[in-house]
Design a protein around this motif. Sequence first.
Motif, PDB file in Angstrom:
ATOM      1  N   SER A 110      52.066  32.354  41.921  1.00  0.00           N
ATOM      2  CA  SER A 110      50.790  32.812  42.486  1.00  0.00           C
ATOM      3  C   SER A 110      50.847  34.282  42.834  1.00  0.00           C
ATOM      4  O   SER A 110      49.827  34.943  42.918  1.00  0.00           O
ATOM      5  N   GLN A 111      52.050  34.804  42.968  1.00  0.00           N
ATOM      6  CA  GLN A 111      52.170  36.226  43.294  1.00  0.00           C
ATOM      7  C   GLN A 111      52.300  37.105  42.057  1.00  0.00           C
ATOM      8  O   GLN A 111      52.255  38.321  42.157  1.00  0.00           O
ATOM      9  N   ARG A 112      52.472  36.478  40.866  1.00  0.00           N
ATOM     10  CA  ARG A 112      52.573  37.257  39.642  1.00  0.00           C
ATOM     11  C   ARG A 112      51.202  37.746  39.235  1.00  0.00           C
ATOM     12  O   ARG A 112      50.194  37.040  39.339  1.00  0.00           O
ATOM     13  N   THR A 113      51.124  38.975  38.718  1.00  0.00           N
ATOM     14  CA  THR A 113      49.852  39.530  38.267  1.00  0.00           C
ATOM     15  C   THR A 113      49.478  38.937  36.918  1.00  0.00           C
ATOM     16  O   THR A 113      50.308  38.925  36.003  1.00  0.00           O
TER      17      THR A 113
ATOM     18  N   LEU B 148      48.676  35.006  30.804  1.00  0.00           N
ATOM     19  CA  LEU B 148      49.733  34.462  31.665  1.00  0.00           C
ATOM     20  C   LEU B 148      49.335  34.627  33.123  1.00  0.00           C
ATOM     21  O   LEU B 148      48.710  35.632  33.501  1.00  0.00           O
ATOM     22  N   TYR B 149      49.701  33.632  33.920  1.00  0.00           N
ATOM     23  CA  TYR B 149      49.519  33.668  35.383  1.00  0.00           C
ATOM     24  C   TYR B 149      48.045  33.846  35.767  1.00  0.00           C
ATOM     25  O   TYR B 149      47.716  34.546  36.720  1.00  0.00           O
ATOM     26  N   ALA B 150      47.153  33.219  34.989  1.00  0.00           N
ATOM     27  CA  ALA B 150      45.735  33.397  35.289  1.00  0.00           C
ATOM     28  C   ALA B 150      45.016  32.065  35.449  1.00  0.00           C
ATOM     29  O   ALA B 150      43.807  31.978  35.256  1.00  0.00           O
ATOM     30  N   MET B 151      45.752  31.019  35.852  1.00  0.00           N
ATOM     31  CA  MET B 151      45.144  29.703  35.979  1.00  0.00           C
ATOM     32  C   MET B 151      44.044  29.674  37.024  1.00  0.00           C
ATOM     33  O   MET B 151      43.103  28.889  36.934  1.00  0.00           O
ATOM     34  N   GLU B 152      44.158  30.532  38.030  1.00  0.00           N
ATOM     35  CA  GLU B 152      43.181  30.515  39.120  1.00  0.00           C
ATOM     36  C   GLU B 152      42.065  31.532  38.914  1.00  0.00           C
ATOM     37  O   GLU B 152      41.201  31.697  39.783  1.00  0.00           O
TER      38      GLU B 152
ATOM     39  N   SER C 190      31.551  33.369  26.815  1.00  0.00           N
ATOM     40  CA  SER C 190      32.187  32.173  27.402  1.00  0.00           C
ATOM     41  C   SER C 190      32.887  32.548  28.689  1.00  0.00           C
ATOM     42  O   SER C 190      33.209  33.713  28.937  1.00  0.00           O
ATOM     43  N   THR C 191      33.129  31.545  29.527  1.00  0.00           N
ATOM     44  CA  THR C 191      33.946  31.708  30.718  1.00  0.00           C
ATOM     45  C   THR C 191      34.830  30.471  30.850  1.00  0.00           C
ATOM     46  O   THR C 191      34.330  29.336  30.810  1.00  0.00           O
ATOM     47  N   GLY C 192      36.132  30.705  30.960  1.00  0.00           N
ATOM     48  CA  GLY C 192      37.064  29.577  30.998  1.00  0.00           C
ATOM     49  C   GLY C 192      36.949  28.772  29.724  1.00  0.00           C
ATOM     50  O   GLY C 192      37.019  29.301  28.615  1.00  0.00           O
ATOM     51  N   SER C 193      36.724  27.481  29.873  1.00  0.00           N
ATOM     52  CA  SER C 193      36.591  26.608  28.708  1.00  0.00           C
ATOM     53  C   SER C 193      35.134  26.319  28.370  1.00  0.00           C
ATOM     54  O   SER C 193      34.852  25.442  27.546  1.00  0.00           O
ATOM     55  N   THR C 194      34.225  27.057  29.002  1.00  0.00           N
ATOM     56  CA  THR C 194      32.795  26.798  28.813  1.00  0.00           C
ATOM     57  C   THR C 194      32.165  27.881  27.939  1.00  0.00           C
ATOM     58  O   THR C 194      32.268  29.087  28.231  1.00  0.00           O
TER      59      THR C 194
ATOM     60  N   GLN D  30      38.605  39.110  28.822  1.00  0.00           N
ATOM     61  CA  GLN D  30      38.658  39.726  30.157  1.00  0.00           C
ATOM     62  C   GLN D  30      39.044  38.686  31.217  1.00  0.00           C
ATOM     63  O   GLN D  30      38.516  37.568  31.224  1.00  0.00           O
ATOM     64  N   VAL D  31      39.987  39.096  32.097  1.00  0.00           N
ATOM     65  CA  VAL D  31      40.372  38.269  33.236  1.00  0.00           C
ATOM     66  C   VAL D  31      39.838  38.950  34.494  1.00  0.00           C
ATOM     67  O   VAL D  31      40.150  40.118  34.754  1.00  0.00           O
TER      68      VAL D  31
END
Length: 365
Positions: free
Chosen positions: A22-25, A50-54, A74-78, A115-116
């Motif tokens: 959670s602390q990884r960028t 990577l490290y972008a699940m949230e 799109s956004t996420g899986s939508t 884009q994240v």
Amino acid sequence: MFSKMINFYGLFVVFTINLVFSQRTPTISHITQKPIKDIGGTAELTCSVLYAMEYPVLWLKIDRGKVTEPVVLSTGSTLIIKDSRFSLRQDIDSTSYTLQIKDIQETDAGFYRCQVVLGLNNKISAEVELEVRLPPIISDNSTRSLVVNEGQPVKLECYAGGFPSPRISWRRENNAILPTGGSIYRGNILKIPAITKEDRGTYYCVAENGVGRGARRNIAVEVEFAPVISVPKPRLGQALQYDMDLECHIEAYPPPAIVWLNNGITLSNNQHYRISHFATADEFTDTTIRVITIEKRQYGDYICKATNVLGTAESVVNLYETIIPVCPPACGQQSSHQKSSSIAATSVNLTILISAYLYYVHLNF
């Protein structure tokens, strides 16, 4: 007691791992390299993070050079865009998002951004350009047609859009030799330092890039020039009381005004002359004057004169007297005087034949 300690350490490890991750960028680890597709084809654009699940991961269409805002696809899986040609696929294991575009159109070409969103003013992104092969289309700023004076410099221009960038070449009608030499010239601009009347005609601008059959534009080049006269037969003979045709061939553009003169007098159609003009093309005219039932005074020089806005030209045809009629146009032609003489001669000959016959009959009886 021991089992409780195991559970405690397990929870601690999981907590620590989650804390570390959670602390990884978040990072975009991969994006598809520039794809090149044909119209009607299918493209897949993949973005791995990577490290972008949230955090939300977006695909956007960017129109560079325009003031319009990016279009969120799109956004996420939508999938947000309502277009059946677009679809989205998410791979949980590789944390990748794949945007698929089917039946590609020309308007699909451009930049696509993965884009994240980390915060209101904090984003990370990567872009990929989708290039669509397009057949050549000749631009409107290319030369369409030209009307120039002989001797002027001329510049024919041809530009074309398409992908890959089209190659431009020039040809002439019937593969005639270009003013630059050779039958093909390559380049957007064909320059003629001083155009001549022989350079007039149709030029072809051909744009090719390996997609489709290419494009072609016909460019009509008209060259205005002063009249040039040629005389097939500068001297013509004919007997008295017969007709004779005098001819001139004229090359000029614009088409000239044509007159025939004899002894300084402009001739016209009457019982002595019949004038005809035949235009075989815009720049070619044949003119004929028929001298009807030639009289002694009609022998001499006849001037064929042609005039347009660029100049005047004239040539002389000499009509002289002969004893024997010239055929054509005198074939089978007789004057009224000759017809009377012929009839009289025939009458005399008939009288002689009748007299001889009667004499022969008298002797036998």
